[in-house]
Design a protein around this motif. Structure first.
Motif, PDB file in Angstrom:
ATOM      1  N   GLU A  24      83.336  17.639  63.607  1.00  0.00           N
ATOM      2  CA  GLU A  24      84.148  16.879  64.859  1.00  0.00           C
ATOM      3  C   GLU A  24      84.778  17.439  65.886  1.00  0.00           C
ATOM      4  O   GLU A  24      84.834  17.335  67.209  1.00  0.00           O
ATOM      5  CB  GLU A  24      84.993  15.680  64.189  1.00  0.00           C
ATOM      6  CG  GLU A  24      84.289  14.783  63.304  1.00  0.00           C
ATOM      7  CD  GLU A  24      85.026  14.012  62.588  1.00  0.00           C
ATOM      8  OE1 GLU A  24      86.205  14.124  62.578  1.00  0.00           O
ATOM      9  OE2 GLU A  24      84.587  12.932  61.834  1.00  0.00           O
TER      10      GLU A  24
ATOM     11  N   LEU B 103      82.577  19.426  68.267  1.00  0.00           N
ATOM     12  CA  LEU B 103      81.900  18.699  69.009  1.00  0.00           C
ATOM     13  C   LEU B 103      83.006  18.031  70.064  1.00  0.00           C
ATOM     14  O   LEU B 103      82.307  18.198  71.522  1.00  0.00           O
ATOM     15  CB  LEU B 103      81.355  17.058  68.351  1.00  0.00           C
ATOM     16  CG  LEU B 103      80.217  17.440  67.656  1.00  0.00           C
ATOM     17  CD1 LEU B 103      79.978  16.289  66.728  1.00  0.00           C
ATOM     18  CD2 LEU B 103      79.075  17.796  68.410  1.00  0.00           C
ATOM     19  N   GLU B 104      83.975  17.810  69.890  1.00  0.00           N
ATOM     20  CA  GLU B 104      85.060  17.578  70.812  1.00  0.00           C
ATOM     21  C   GLU B 104      85.321  18.747  71.773  1.00  0.00           C
ATOM     22  O   GLU B 104      85.403  18.532  73.061  1.00  0.00           O
ATOM     23  CB  GLU B 104      86.385  17.036  69.923  1.00  0.00           C
ATOM     24  CG  GLU B 104      87.558  16.836  70.998  1.00  0.00           C
ATOM     25  CD  GLU B 104      87.051  15.561  71.772  1.00  0.00           C
ATOM     26  OE1 GLU B 104      87.922  15.376  72.605  1.00  0.00           O
ATOM     27  OE2 GLU B 104      86.306  14.561  71.251  1.00  0.00           O
TER      28      GLU B 104
ATOM     29  N   MET C  62      82.991  21.002  72.675  1.00  0.00           N
ATOM     30  CA  MET C  62      81.816  21.204  73.464  1.00  0.00           C
ATOM     31  C   MET C  62      81.935  20.095  74.432  1.00  0.00           C
ATOM     32  O   MET C  62      81.371  20.296  75.522  1.00  0.00           O
ATOM     33  CB  MET C  62      80.691  20.891  72.539  1.00  0.00           C
ATOM     34  CG  MET C  62      80.284  22.022  71.576  1.00  0.00           C
ATOM     35  SD  MET C  62      78.940  21.691  70.499  1.00  0.00           S
ATOM     36  CE  MET C  62      77.689  21.730  71.736  1.00  0.00           C
ATOM     37  N   ARG C  63      82.349  18.648  74.102  1.00  0.00           N
ATOM     38  CA  ARG C  63      82.531  17.690  75.177  1.00  0.00           C
ATOM     39  C   ARG C  63      83.427  18.259  76.245  1.00  0.00           C
ATOM     40  O   ARG C  63      83.025  17.875  77.380  1.00  0.00           O
ATOM     41  CB  ARG C  63      82.980  16.521  74.701  1.00  0.00           C
ATOM     42  CG  ARG C  63      81.958  15.466  74.129  1.00  0.00           C
ATOM     43  CD  ARG C  63      82.223  14.146  73.674  1.00  0.00           C
ATOM     44  NE  ARG C  63      83.492  14.158  72.780  1.00  0.00           N
ATOM     45  CZ  ARG C  63      83.481  13.989  71.650  1.00  0.00           C
ATOM     46  NH1 ARG C  63      82.217  14.048  71.183  1.00  0.00           N
ATOM     47  NH2 ARG C  63      84.776  14.027  70.924  1.00  0.00           N
ATOM     48  N   LYS C  64      84.523  18.813  75.923  1.00  0.00           N
ATOM     49  CA  LYS C  64      85.392  19.178  76.901  1.00  0.00           C
ATOM     50  C   LYS C  64      84.965  20.327  77.755  1.00  0.00           C
ATOM     51  O   LYS C  64      85.204  20.289  78.956  1.00  0.00           O
ATOM     52  CB  LYS C  64      86.771  19.772  76.379  1.00  0.00           C
ATOM     53  CG  LYS C  64      87.538  18.692  75.503  1.00  0.00           C
ATOM     54  CD  LYS C  64      88.848  19.212  74.945  1.00  0.00           C
ATOM     55  CE  LYS C  64      89.686  18.189  74.410  1.00  0.00           C
ATOM     56  NZ  LYS C  64      90.833  18.674  73.742  1.00  0.00           N
ATOM     57  N   GLN C  65      84.276  21.168  77.290  1.00  0.00           N
ATOM     58  CA  GLN C  65      83.509  22.204  78.053  1.00  0.00           C
ATOM     59  C   GLN C  65      82.389  21.728  79.084  1.00  0.00           C
ATOM     60  O   GLN C  65      82.499  22.145  80.265  1.00  0.00           O
ATOM     61  CB  GLN C  65      82.853  23.142  77.137  1.00  0.00           C
ATOM     62  CG  GLN C  65      83.510  24.039  76.462  1.00  0.00           C
ATOM     63  CD  GLN C  65      83.016  25.033  75.472  1.00  0.00           C
ATOM     64  OE1 GLN C  65      81.652  25.017  75.239  1.00  0.00           O
ATOM     65  NE2 GLN C  65      83.696  25.941  74.756  1.00  0.00           N
ATOM     66  N   LEU C  66      81.788  20.550  78.429  1.00  0.00           N
ATOM     67  CA  LEU C  66      80.791  20.063  79.518  1.00  0.00           C
ATOM     68  C   LEU C  66      81.538  19.122  80.608  1.00  0.00           C
ATOM     69  O   LEU C  66      81.117  19.227  81.771  1.00  0.00           O
ATOM     70  CB  LEU C  66      79.849  18.979  78.752  1.00  0.00           C
ATOM     71  CG  LEU C  66      78.971  19.602  77.849  1.00  0.00           C
ATOM     72  CD1 LEU C  66      78.257  18.563  76.974  1.00  0.00           C
ATOM     73  CD2 LEU C  66      77.899  20.363  78.484  1.00  0.00           C
ATOM     74  N   LEU C  67      82.549  18.640  80.576  1.00  0.00           N
ATOM     75  CA  LEU C  67      83.419  18.035  81.256  1.00  0.00           C
ATOM     76  C   LEU C  67      84.081  18.957  82.436  1.00  0.00           C
ATOM     77  O   LEU C  67      83.846  18.648  83.626  1.00  0.00           O
ATOM     78  CB  LEU C  67      84.383  17.113  80.845  1.00  0.00           C
ATOM     79  CG  LEU C  67      83.993  15.735  79.876  1.00  0.00           C
ATOM     80  CD1 LEU C  67      85.522  15.349  79.289  1.00  0.00           C
ATOM     81  CD2 LEU C  67      83.390  14.710  80.742  1.00  0.00           C
TER      82      LEU C  67
END
Length: 376
Positions: A362, A365-366, A368-373
């Motif tokens: 988790e 994943l968190e 990775m989301r931050k990097q995408l944002l």
């Protein structure tokens, strides 16, 4: 009914040989009872083995005690006499046994049917006439010529005196038996002796009566019309019991004994064929029989004590084995609990690792989301 363990069977064998009883039947098992059924009987030799084996192998059987001894006379024929023993057990009630002497049949040549041992006995008696009369009720030795009693003349006083002067040799095998007593016999048969043993200071175990019946049988295994007949057999047994209870067995105490008598009573017609005296008890015979009985009982009680020790040792062995088995069960249970605990801990550890792995996933994943944002 009692079973005989193999370990005790091997111990009993020399004892029975010492008591003159031979060995137990190979098929002896819990199906054997110490009492015959209503339609059968035991020969005394077999009965003594069954009763003593039960006494030695099962303490419960020792609670069978003789509470009363009686003798009866049949009114007709040979005026047969027999003994009735009342035996009681606290949990199993009361049984009455009829113990008596009969005679084997003659063969086709009118000769008595004898065992090899009895033939040797008779041959010895021929060589030693004093010995042949040792256990008789008459003071003289047994002489005579082996006349078959079935061929005797009627018992007129002169004929009877002639025959009694000549005597008669042992004319067949004595068949001494025990069976259940039929109370209907009381309606016809006359009570001629009575002795109550209930409440005595020294109770008489059933096994002691069986041994006594065998002792008397062994002393005269051959039937003799005047000296070792049914009168002799039942009276000697009763008199030995009376002597052991400190009664004067030589005295005629009552002309009409009853079963309630606490004293030793017997009728003047005891041992008589109508008015003719056939048998009269001899004190030396009773004394000798009692001495033999006492010796046999000493051997028997030593064997009983040894059987008790062996049984107690077997019980202790079984108890030890049971305790070890219980300890092994407890160890197995403890081991199972230990494995269960270890398995539970392992499962808990697996659960914790899975939880940590989920957290890590988790967290990744968190990230990775931050990097995408940030790229957007």
């Amino acid at each position: 009914m009692f079973a005989i363990p193999n370990s005790l069977r091997s111990f009993f064998r020399p004892l029975f040989n010492a008591l003159g009883m031979g060995s137990l039947p190979e098929d002896y098992s819990a199906t054997h009872s110490v009492f015959p059924d209503k339609k059968s009987h035991f020969q005394v030799e077999v009965w003594a083995k069954l009763v003593t084996a039960a006494y030695l192998s099962n303490p419960v059987s020792r609670e069978w005690e003789v509470t009363h001894i009686a003798r009866y006379k049949e009114p007709a024929g040979s005026q047969h006499e027999y003994l009735v023993a009342t035996v009681k057990h606290g949990d199993m009630g009361e049984i009455r046994l009829r113990i008596e002497r009969g005679r084997d049949a003659f063969d086709e040549n009118r000769k008595p049917v004898l065992t090899e041992i009895q033939k040797a006995h008779l041959a010895q008696a021929d060589q030693d006439t004093d010995k042949s009369g040792l256990w008789t009720s008459a003071p003289n030795v047994v002489l005579g010529n082996g006349v078959d009693p079935k061929n005797l003349p009627e018992h007129s006083s002169s004929a009877f005196k002639t025959l009694k002067d000549r005597y008669i040799k042992k004319v067949g095998s004595a068949v001494d038996v025990v069976m259940l007593y039929d109370d209907s016999s009381k309606k016809t048969d006359e009570l001629i002796a009575s002795l109550s043993l209930a409440g005595r200071e020294t109770p008489m175990p059933l096994a002691h009566l069986a041994i006594l019946s065998k002792v008397v049988h062994d002393e005269e295994t051959l039937y003799n019309l005047f000296n070792a007949q049914c009168y002799w057999y039942s009276n000697v047994i009763a008199c030995v019991i009376a002597k052991q209870q400190n009664f004067d067995f030589m005295a005629v105490r009552s002309a009409s004994p009853t079963e309630g008598d606490s004293d030793f009573c017997f009728h003047p017609r005891s041992g008589k064929y109508y008015r003719i005296a056939i048998h009269k008890i001899r004190q030396d015979v009773v004394n000798s029989m009692e001495a033999t009985l006492v010796q046999r009982l000493k051997e028997f009680e030593r064997a009983a004590a040894e059987a008790d020790r062996e049984r107690e040792a077997e019980a202790r062995k079984r108890e030890t084995e049971a305790r070890k088995a219980a300890e092994a069960d407890r160890e197995r249970e403890a081991e199972a609990r230990k494995r269960e605990t270890e398995a539970r801990k392992a499962a808990e550890a697996d659960t914790e690792r899975e939880a940590e792995a989920r957290k890590a996933a988790e967290k990744e994943l968190e990230a990775m989301r931050k990097q995408l944002l940030e790229l957007e």
